[in-house]
Structure formats: structure tokens, C-alpha cells
Design a protein around this motif. Structure first.
Motif, PDB file in Angstrom:
ATOM      1  N   PRO A 195     -43.223  44.055  62.088  1.00  0.00           N
ATOM      2  CA  PRO A 195     -44.142  44.679  61.306  1.00  0.00           C
ATOM      3  C   PRO A 195     -45.354  44.185  60.729  1.00  0.00           C
ATOM      4  N   ASP A 196     -46.077  45.300  61.378  1.00  0.00           N
ATOM      5  CA  ASP A 196     -47.469  44.482  60.231  1.00  0.00           C
ATOM      6  C   ASP A 196     -48.108  45.107  59.053  1.00  0.00           C
ATOM      7  N   GLN A 197     -47.599  46.364  58.733  1.00  0.00           N
ATOM      8  CA  GLN A 197     -48.221  47.462  57.226  1.00  0.00           C
ATOM      9  C   GLN A 197     -46.355  47.528  57.154  1.00  0.00           C
ATOM     10  N   ARG A 198     -47.045  47.536  55.510  1.00  0.00           N
ATOM     11  CA  ARG A 198     -45.757  48.663  54.886  1.00  0.00           C
ATOM     12  C   ARG A 198     -46.198  49.460  55.150  1.00  0.00           C
ATOM     13  N   GLY A 199     -45.203  50.657  54.874  1.00  0.00           N
ATOM     14  CA  GLY A 199     -45.039  51.921  55.396  1.00  0.00           C
ATOM     15  C   GLY A 199     -44.126  52.567  56.378  1.00  0.00           C
ATOM     16  N   ASP A 200     -44.524  53.386  57.065  1.00  0.00           N
ATOM     17  CA  ASP A 200     -43.118  54.425  58.225  1.00  0.00           C
ATOM     18  C   ASP A 200     -43.957  53.143  59.770  1.00  0.00           C
ATOM     19  N   ASN A 201     -42.823  52.779  60.238  1.00  0.00           N
ATOM     20  CA  ASN A 201     -43.625  51.986  61.525  1.00  0.00           C
ATOM     21  C   ASN A 201     -43.465  52.397  62.600  1.00  0.00           C
ATOM     22  N   ARG A 202     -43.719  52.713  63.840  1.00  0.00           N
ATOM     23  CA  ARG A 202     -42.682  52.926  65.388  1.00  0.00           C
ATOM     24  C   ARG A 202     -42.820  52.549  65.964  1.00  0.00           C
ATOM     25  N   LEU A 203     -41.384  52.578  66.932  1.00  0.00           N
ATOM     26  CA  LEU A 203     -42.128  52.007  68.150  1.00  0.00           C
ATOM     27  C   LEU A 203     -41.787  53.564  69.187  1.00  0.00           C
ATOM     28  N   TYR A 204     -43.032  53.684  70.201  1.00  0.00           N
ATOM     29  CA  TYR A 204     -42.852  54.137  71.566  1.00  0.00           C
ATOM     30  C   TYR A 204     -41.829  53.861  72.573  1.00  0.00           C
ATOM     31  N   VAL A 205     -40.956  54.343  73.003  1.00  0.00           N
ATOM     32  CA  VAL A 205     -39.718  53.823  73.939  1.00  0.00           C
ATOM     33  C   VAL A 205     -39.539  54.591  75.040  1.00  0.00           C
ATOM     34  N   ARG A 206     -40.018  54.155  76.711  1.00  0.00           N
ATOM     35  CA  ARG A 206     -39.402  55.298  77.820  1.00  0.00           C
ATOM     36  C   ARG A 206     -38.443  54.502  78.839  1.00  0.00           C
ATOM     37  N   ALA A 207     -37.287  54.776  79.428  1.00  0.00           N
ATOM     38  CA  ALA A 207     -36.658  54.363  80.665  1.00  0.00           C
ATOM     39  C   ALA A 207     -37.263  54.834  81.368  1.00  0.00           C
ATOM     40  N   VAL A 208     -37.764  53.785  82.250  1.00  0.00           N
ATOM     41  CA  VAL A 208     -38.576  54.416  83.903  1.00  0.00           C
ATOM     42  C   VAL A 208     -37.378  53.778  84.838  1.00  0.00           C
ATOM     43  N   SER A 214     -40.548  58.590  84.692  1.00  0.00           N
ATOM     44  CA  SER A 214     -40.898  57.693  83.571  1.00  0.00           C
ATOM     45  C   SER A 214     -40.052  58.774  82.205  1.00  0.00           C
ATOM     46  N   SER A 215     -38.903  58.182  81.786  1.00  0.00           N
ATOM     47  CA  SER A 215     -38.220  59.697  80.317  1.00  0.00           C
ATOM     48  C   SER A 215     -39.083  59.467  79.722  1.00  0.00           C
ATOM     49  N   ALA A 216     -39.263  61.183  78.109  1.00  0.00           N
ATOM     50  CA  ALA A 216     -39.368  60.802  77.411  1.00  0.00           C
ATOM     51  C   ALA A 216     -39.600  59.866  76.631  1.00  0.00           C
ATOM     52  N   GLU A 217     -40.569  59.806  75.675  1.00  0.00           N
ATOM     53  CA  GLU A 217     -41.033  58.649  74.916  1.00  0.00           C
ATOM     54  C   GLU A 217     -40.540  59.099  73.830  1.00  0.00           C
TER      55      GLU A 217
END
Length: 917
Positions: A195-208, A214-217
Motif C-alpha cells: 500500500p502506498d497511502q493511508r486510508g481505503d485502498n482498492r484492488l480491482y480484479v477480473r477473471a478472464v 472478462s468477468s465483472a471487476e
């Protein structure tokens, strides 16, 4: 729209490119604030067409959520009955108990849209033990450490046709590039991310899948706390003549709960008193890496009446188990030190046990040591080894909070085994202490040689009514040699000047573990005519050379991070700004303060060097060794050679981290302090001068027939006739060889036929800068604003000219700003808050015109600040005909946001640095 996202659809997608969603999941609204700080609630609603003739209307309106504090996140689960393969639009608004905000789709925003499509692969699952998913519905949704510490994230799919996962990582306001991880049959795959910054971090992942569908993210949200603080900071603010220089750790805070109180009588000063029922101190970060060797120690005093149950003095939580505990148990004897085999609630515990009863009513020194190289857990009481136990299991890293006075056994704040008695001088070391070192601690002698200083020490010196306690890494004493002059002018207060021959600041011990991840940061000012040789900023000696060295290297390499691997191989990550034939080229940025950071990233297996907040070089690096020699500033120590590669110049604000320093942190560390050096509002004049509204109180003296007349900002302005009117100060209030900013409003009285100067800084032969207008003979009232900057105060010196023609008419009021960033050697010219870039006819070439320039050198003007004219040696010209208002000078380079703020502020603007630094 930027605050809205979907659990299974990613960020809010506009109707032109709707998200493809297979699973309903939740919709999110992040960082919902109220301007007054009131508690807020959120209302979601969704539209779709069911074919009933009503069209696309609201079909789902679940009403208001519960109220949470301003700045909270909100979520709501989408309803069943969504139209299969149909388009669904949704939006949100907030409510503070009195008024609603506009809907998020209010123009120019749009509704979020998705297609409920069941023909794509299912959205993959995402799990992480270090960074569990956030639950916005939980008011106590925990934060997890932290910035600069890697975590493992595992992707998996139930669809056997999935052949890869595509992910992108958003930390704070930084959204990373997409990356692919290959898989087979939807099998789990794990990536390591930091993680680069404090706070809410998000990881967006799809299956292909194999067909490319591609799946929804998947939007995986996790909360990241602040990173572990600096191991040591040398601010180098000591007075001239001081021989000892201290490196102090940044604070580690821990919150007190229940019947825990500071201010009790301690073995040294005050102590922490614990009632044994509910009280302990809890950190927000884990302190030690339980997968490696480490040591914990403290002084403890049990009640004279004894204890009736197990009490834990120190522990550190994992997700489910307690990673370790240092405890006293009257049922089994005395003190014990336990290490859990895994992060499971029923995990086996290897325990070193005292075979006699613990003393009561007296201060006792207790230490637990994990020696990973010997696979042994050790227990010491009053400096003597009283217990040992072998362990043959794989260690694991407990990444939960550390507790003083209770056992923590999970992320969900499960606590028990509250300690009854007093604790003092709790110390944590990130390696296994030797028997002699433990004996020294029992004699109240800190580790100052032969090992690294304690990572953190809690001395509990707070008052009895304190709600938090603060610890720090052990202070590192370093000695300044005769070749070091303290009290020199620095970037952050005073600095240390090194003579380039004998100057060095040397500690008596190593400070960082060079075999693990670490970072070193410093402000450095090298001479513009630096000799073409290696100069060391910071280093730590290994048995066969320096374990690491942050240096300025010869041959055009510039700023370089060096690491030494097993076998003596030296790896370098270099800036390389100049050709080897001209190592002191303009791009080297010599002669001014420069911020430099070197990073060893164990997980990424690489070295990095950052210069003035930007990544300047990197290199793959494996096999790093732990250096046991002492830490030095301004030179390096080598076996057989003594101290070499002495630095000539100044060093300020040195920081060492026991972890990776992230790109975001580096950018923040590189921010230079700006200050108002002068502001002339031209609202009044008295005895031929107009006052300076800044704290420097440096008035402008009016010359010729210069007068005060109607203005643009507030009420009045300086009026000049274009013949001989002007204004000037006795001395120029900024160092023009360093970063500076000048900003002014101007209005020409007539169409100019020749160039006119607004502001200048004369030297003996040149003006260090000129802010002027050059008319266009073909277009009445038009032309271009120019900033002219010569490299030196010598006749015939090359000048850099930066121009901006993005305005309507010189007879209108225009806001002109020159911002010079000395470390980056960049000059930027803003007109009415904007930079300008003109496109070329050939799109493959560089811009044909832009209002900034790189590689700019300046010199320090020694004369006055001149307003309304330019010239040197008593010969003046380019007099301004018209009005000038609200003239600002800053020592420091303002950024885009600050300049825009200045250009949009008209009445009652306070004389202070604009927001947005």
C-alpha cells in the motif's frame, strides 16, 4: 461519481461504457462528508426498464442508511429481481438531518450503469491475511498496518475455464496499471503488493476465460493505517561546536484502555500500572516481524499479594492467534515466553518456561528471544537464561496490534490474560539478543555496540491522566569529527557542513538491517563545482565493505543507491543525469538543496533511488547481507581503508525506515518548505513608501511620480507612467539561486509598442529574473508574457526565456506568476492560473510552445527588487505603463494548485502560503 463503486463492478461506470456484472453484491459510496462536520446518511436508488410500459424509472429505493460520522463510507446490497442482461442505472445522495445533497448524477455527472450479465465468468474472489477486506457497515471497521509493508493477495475462481486474472491496484489517489497473472482452471494465484497511502485502498480484479471473456471487476477494499514510523531521524539541528549528534526515532503511540494508567512509580522514572481486569496499551501497528529473529524485554513488578491467574505482559496478534506472548502463570511456575506455530486458534505454542515461581513485590527484568537461525525460543529473568525450547515449525508473521498488559489473539480485538502489576522500559529488538546483551539490559545498559538499537522503547513517562502512551526507537548517539561544522544553514533549520576531507558523523553501531527492506532519506547540498568522485551521504559498513551506501557517484552517474550482496558483489541504482564527459551538467542539480532517497525492496528484489520526489533509477538486487558495522554520514568506513569518499557540502534531515518508503511518501518527504518573503498590496502610501504585509516588513520605496490609484485586488493598486515611475526595496527578499515564486496582477494603460517589465531582480550585469510583456505588432493588445532567467551574473550569459500567450488583452487585468523550482531546475510561467502548451502541426514532435522550461540555472541577485522597470548599473529601461496590484514573493516554488488558488483570490486574502502544498 468518483466516490461511487460496486463490489462486483468496480468504479462507477458511465452509461456509455457500462460495467458487466454477474453477481449483485453491494454498491459503495466512499468518503461521504458534510461541510459542517455533521453526521451523514446516504440514500441509494436504481432505475431499469421491466417492459411494463413505464420505461426506465426508479425500481429500487431502499431509503436512507444509518447515520455515520462525516468522512465515512456507506454500502447497500442491490435487490434481487434485477433484469437479466438488462441495463441498470444507479445514483446516490447524502443527507445531514436537515438537507439533502444533489444526486450524484446531477450534471455534468451521470448515473452509474451496469449490465446484469450472467454469460461472463464469475467475479473472482480476493483474500488477504495481512489486509482483510473492509466492512463499511461495521462502526469499528479496523485499520491494518500499513503503508510500506507488503501483503499477499490471493485470487481464485470457481470457473474452470478461467486462464488468467487481471488486476490493478489503487492506493489513495494513485491508480496503478493493469497486470495479468496466469492460471489454469481458475486455480488460486497470489501477488504481493505494498500500500502506498493511508486510508481505503482498492484492488480491482477480473477473471478472464480462454475465449477472452472478462468477468465483472471485483472491488476489494481494505483499510490501511499509517506505516511504522522512522527508525531514526537526524535533524542535524545541533548548535555549532557540538560534538555529539543524536538520531531519534519517531513516536510509536499506544492507546490505554480499561484499568491501565501511566504515572506509577517505575524502575526508571514512571511506570504503567495495570489492574488485571480490563486494562492494557494497544498499538495500531505490529512492532516486530515474528517470522524472523526478534527480542522483547521489560521490567515488571507483580503485586506483593501475588497473582491468581495468567497475566500477559506483551503480546502481538495475528488474524486468529497470538503470535507470541511474554507471560507469568502462577499455576505452572513463573515467567514464560511462547511462540505460536501458526495463525490458527488452536495452534501449538512453543514455550520457554521458568522453573521457579516469579518474584512478587519487586522489580524483575524479563526478556524473550526468538533465535530463528538456531530454531530456539529463549527466556531470561534478571539477565540469566532460565528457559529454552526448540521449535521446528515454520514461523509466520503476526501482523496485528501489539499489546502491553494483555494477550491479543486476533484482529477482532480478542483480549484476555490481563496483566496485574506494573511494567516499565518495554523494549523491542528486531533480532535475537545475545546473552551478554540481555545481561546488559538487566543492568540498565542499553545496546550501543554489537547490535542495532531497540526498534521501540516504551518508558511510560506520561502523567496518570494520559489516554495514550508514546514510545520511540532507541536514541542513537553519533560523534561529529573536526571536519563537520554544525549550525550551517539548512533546508529544515540548521544543517551539518562536511569539509570533504575528514568530516564524518559516525554512530557506534549499525542502525538498519540491510538484509531486509529499508529506506534512507536525506536533503543534500553539494557544490556546483563538485569534484568528479564518489561522495557519501549515508552508509553502513559490512564485514567486506559497505552494506549500503547512498552516494553521489562520478562519471555522470549522479545520485546512486549501492547495495552489497553475498560474495561482495556491488549493485547500483543510479540517476545518470549527465554524460561522463560533463558530470556536472545542469541536469545534475548541483549547487542547491536536493532531496534523495535510497530504497532496498526485499519483496520486489530491487534497489531504487529517488531524486526530488521522482524515481530516478532502479536495479534488480538479490542476496543482500546484514551489515554489522556502524552507520555513518558524510563518509563510508571500509576494512583496511578506514573512512573514505568524504562528502563536501551540507546534509540535513536524514531519515531511516525499517521498511520500504513508498512513492507517495517519497513525494511528500521531498516537498520543500515555502514561505512568504514579501507581499505588497498597494492599498496605501506614507512618506513615499508602501508597506509590506508579510512578517519581513520590507517596504517598497516609490520612485518618480509613482502613485496609488484604483486597483483590482481589494481596492487600490500601484500606478506607473511608463517613463520613470517605479518602486524598489532596499534588498531583494528572496534567494533567486534557490526556489522562489513571484506573482502579480497587471493591467497595461495602453497598447504597448515595446517590451515592458513588471518585476526584476538586478545584479551587477544581469537581472536574475525579469517578468515582462512583449507586444505582438500584428495583434493590438496582444503578445506574450515572458520570464527571462540568466544562468549567471556575467555579461553574455545565456538566458532562458519562458513565454505564455494564453490571455485576451494586456489592457485587461492579468495574473502573472513565475515559479522556479531549483532542485528540478524548472521554471514555470502561469497566466491567469494556467500553464500553456501549444500543439505542433506534426503530432510526432515535441510541443511547439509551452510555458515551462527544464535545465534552468539561476544565480543569487544581490541588489534590490525592482517593480516596473529593469536594468543594471544605474541604466534603467522597459518601464511599465499601467497598474500593478497584489505583488507576492515566496521563497519556494508554488505548485499548480497553489498558483490557481492565488489567481482566484480577490478580497481579504490572508498573507500566508496558499493551500495545496
Amino acid at each position: 461519481m468518483s466516490q461511487l463503486s460496486m463490489e462486483f463492478g468496480g468504479v462507477c461506470a458511465p452509461p456509455a461504457s457500462p460495467a458487466q456484472v454477474r453477481t449483485r453484491g453491494q454498491v459503495y459510496a466512499a468518503d461521504v462528508t458534510d461541510a459542517d462536520g455533521d453526521r451523514v446518511a446516504v440514500e441509494f436508488r436504481a432505475y431499469w426498464d421491466t417492459g411494463d410500459g413505464q420505461g426506465n424509472v426508479v425500481r429500487w429505493a431502499p431509503g436512507l442508511s444509518t447515520f455515520n460520522a462525516s468522512g465515512s463510507g456507506f454500502s447497500m446490497t442491490l435487490p434481487s429481481g434485477l433484469p437479466r442482461d438488462g441495463h441498470v442505472q444507479w445514483e446516490a445522495r447524502s443527507y445531514d438531518g436537515a438537507e439533502y445533497s444533489p444526486w450524484s448524477s446531477t450534471a455534468p455527472q451521470e448515473r452509474c450503469e451496469f449490465v446484469y450479465n450472467t454469460s461472463v465468468p464469475p467475479t473472482p474472489s480476493v483474500t488477504s491475511s495481512e489486509y482483510p477486506a473492509s466492512n463499511p457497515a461495521d462502526p469499528a471497521d479496523p485499520w491494518h498496518d500499513g503503508v510500506g509493508r507488503y501483503g499477499s493477495f490471493t485470487f481464485a475462481s470457481t470457473d474452470t475455464d478461467v486462464v488468467r486474472y487481471r488486476y490493478r491496484f489503487a492506493s489513495g489517489d494513485q491508480v496503478g496499471d493493469s497486470h495479468d497473472v496466469l492460471t489454469s482452471g481458475g486455480a488460486p494465484r497470489t501477488v504481493r503488493l505494498v500500500p502506498d497511502q493511508r486510508g481505503d485502498n482498492r484492488l480491482y480484479v477480473r477473471a478472464v476465460d480462454s475465449a477472452g471473456n472478462s468477468s465483472a471487476e471485483r472491488s476489494y477494499v481494505f483499510r490501511v493505517g499509517a506505516g511504522t514510523p522512522e527508525r531514526a531521524v537526524w535533524d542535524l539541528d545541533e548548535e555549532a561546536g557540538t560534538a555529539s549528534v543524536q538520531g531519534e526515532g519517531a513516536p510509536w503511540t499506544a492507546a490505554l484502555t480499561g484499568d491501565a494508567h501511566a504515572g506509577a512509580e517505575g524502575v526508571l522514572g514512571s511506570a504503567l500500572r495495570l489492574g488485571g481486569e480490563s486494562g492494557y496499551a494497544r498499538t495500531s501497528n505490529s512492532v516486530v516481524d515474528t517470522s524472523e529473529s526478534f527480542s522483547v524485554s521489560l521490567w515488571a513488578r507483580l503485586p506483593e499479594s501475588g497473582v491468581t491467574g495468567t497475566g500477559t505482559a506483551i503480546s502481538q496478534a495475528g488474524n486468529h492467534a497470538s503470535g507470541f506472548d511474554l507471560s507469568v502463570d502462577p499455576a505452572t511456575g513463573g515467567w514464560s515466553f511462547g511462540l505460536a506455530a501458526s495463525d490458527a486458534r488452536d495452534a501449538a505454542v512453543t514455550r520457554a518456561q521458568q522453573d521457579s515461581a516469579a518474584r512478587v513485590g519487586e522489580w524483575t527484568h524479563v526478556a524473550g528471544v526468538v533465535d530463528a537461525s538456531a530454531d530456539e525460543v529463549l527466556l531470561y529473568v534478571d539477565g540469566r537464561r532460565v528457559g529454552a525450547a526448540p521449535f521446528d515449525h515454520e514461523t509466520w508473521e503476526a501482523r496485528g496490534a501489539t499489546a502491553l498488559g494483555a494477550r491479543l489473539s486476533g484482529r477482532s480485538q480478542n483480549e484476555d490474560q490481563f496483566f496485574e502489576g506494573d511494567l516499565d522500559e518495554a523494549q523491542f529488538h528486531d533480532y535475537g539478543l545475545t546473552a551478554d546483551q540481555v545481561a546488559g539490559l538487566a543492568d540498565q545498559r542499553p545496546v550501543t555496540t554489537g547490535g542495532r538499537p531497540a526498534s521501540v522503547i516504551w518508558s511510560f513517562e506520561e502523567s496518570a491522566d494520559a489516554t495514550r502512551i508514546s514510545g520511540r526507537a532507541q536514541t542513537v548517539e553519533a560523534t561529529a569529527s573536526d571536519g563537520v561544522t554544525l549550525g550551517a544553514e539548512g533546508e529544515h533549520g540548521p544543517s551539518a557542513r562536511f569539509d570533504g576531507a575528514t568530516g564524518v558523523v559516525a554512530a557506534s553501531q549499525p542502525v538498519v538491517d540491510t538484509a531486509g527492506s529499508f529506506a534512507v532519506s536525506a536533503w543534500v547540498n553539494l557544490p556546483s563545482d563538485k569534484a568528479d568522485r564518489t561522495m557519501v551521504v549515508a552508509a553502513q559498513t559490512a564485514d567486506d565493505g559497505s552494506g549500503f551506501a547512498l552516494v553521489h557517484a562520478p562519471g555522470g552517474q549522479g545520485w546512486t543507491m549501492r547495495g552489497r550482496a553475498a560474495g561482495g558483489t556491488v549493485i547500483e541504482a543510479s540517476q545518470s543525469p549527465c554524460p561522463s564527459s560533463t558530470p556536472n551538467c545542469v541536469a545534475a542539480g548541483l549547487g542547491t538543496w536536493t532531496h534523495v532517497v535510497g530504497v532496498h525492496d526485499l519483496d520486489a528484489e530491487g534497489l531504487r533511488v529517488y531524486v526530488n520526489g521522482e524515481l530516478a533509477g532502479s536495479a534488480p538486487f538479490t542476496g543482500a547481507v546484514s551489515s554489522t558495522g556502524r552507520f555513518t554520514l558524510g563518509a563510508v568506513e571500509r576494512q583496511g581503508d578506514g573512512q573514505t569518499d568524504h562528502l563536501s557540502g551540507r546534509i540535513d534531515d536524514v531519515r531511516l525506515f525499517d521498511r520500504v518508503a513508498t512513492a507517495y511518501e517519497v513525494r511528500r518527504l521531498a516537498i520543500r518548505n515555502s514561505e512568504v518573503a514579501g507581499r505588497w498590496m498597494f492599498e496605501s502610501t506614507e512618506s513615499g513608501v508602501t508597506p509590506d504585509d508579510s512578517v519581513r516588513a520590507n517596504p517598497l520605496i516609490l520612485g518618480g511620480d509613482a502613485s496609488i490609484g484604483p486597483g483590482w485586488i481589494d481596492y487600490n493598486a500601484l500606478v506607473l507612467d511608463g517613463v520613470d515611475d517605479h518602486a524598489f526595496t532596499d534588498t531583494i527578499p528572496v534567494d533567486t539561486s534557490d526556489s522562489f515564486t513571484v506573482g502579480v496582477w497587471a493591467q497595461a494603460a495602453e497598447v504597448a509598442s515595446e517590451g515592458m517589465t513588471l518585476v526584476s531582480g538586478p545584479g551587477a550585469n544581469n537581472s536574475a529574473f525579469r517578468l515582462r510583456f512583449e507586444p505582438d505588432p500584428e495583434r493590438e493588445g496582444h503578445g506574450q508574457w515572458e520570464a527571462v532567467l540568466p544562468a549567471a551574473d556575467a555579461a553574455g550569459t545565456t538566458e532562458v526565456r519562458v513565454a505564455n500567450s494564453q490571455f485576451l488583452d494586456v489592457r485587461d487585468w492579468n495574473h502573472i506568476v513565475l515559479s522556479y523550482d531549483a532542485p528540478r531546475r524548472q521554471a514555470r510561467l502561469y497566466v491567469n492560473g494556467h500553464l500553456q502548451q501549444l500543439p505542433c502541426d506534426d503530432p510526432g514532435t515535441d510541443p511547439c510552445g509551452r510555458s515551462w522550461a527544464d535545465g534552468v540555472m539561476t544565480y543569487e541577485a544581490a541588489g534590490s527588487l525592482e517593480v516596473g522597470r529593469t536594468g543594471v548599473g544605474g541604466s534603467w529601461g522597459e518601464h511599465w505603463a499601467g497598474s500593478i496590484d497584489d505583488l507576492w514573493l515566496f521563497q519556494g516554488a508554488l505548485n499548480d494548485q497553489q498558483v490557481a488558488w492565488l489567481a482566484s483570490s480577490f478580497f481579504g486574502t490572508p498573507t500566508e502560503v496558499p493551500p495545496g502544498a
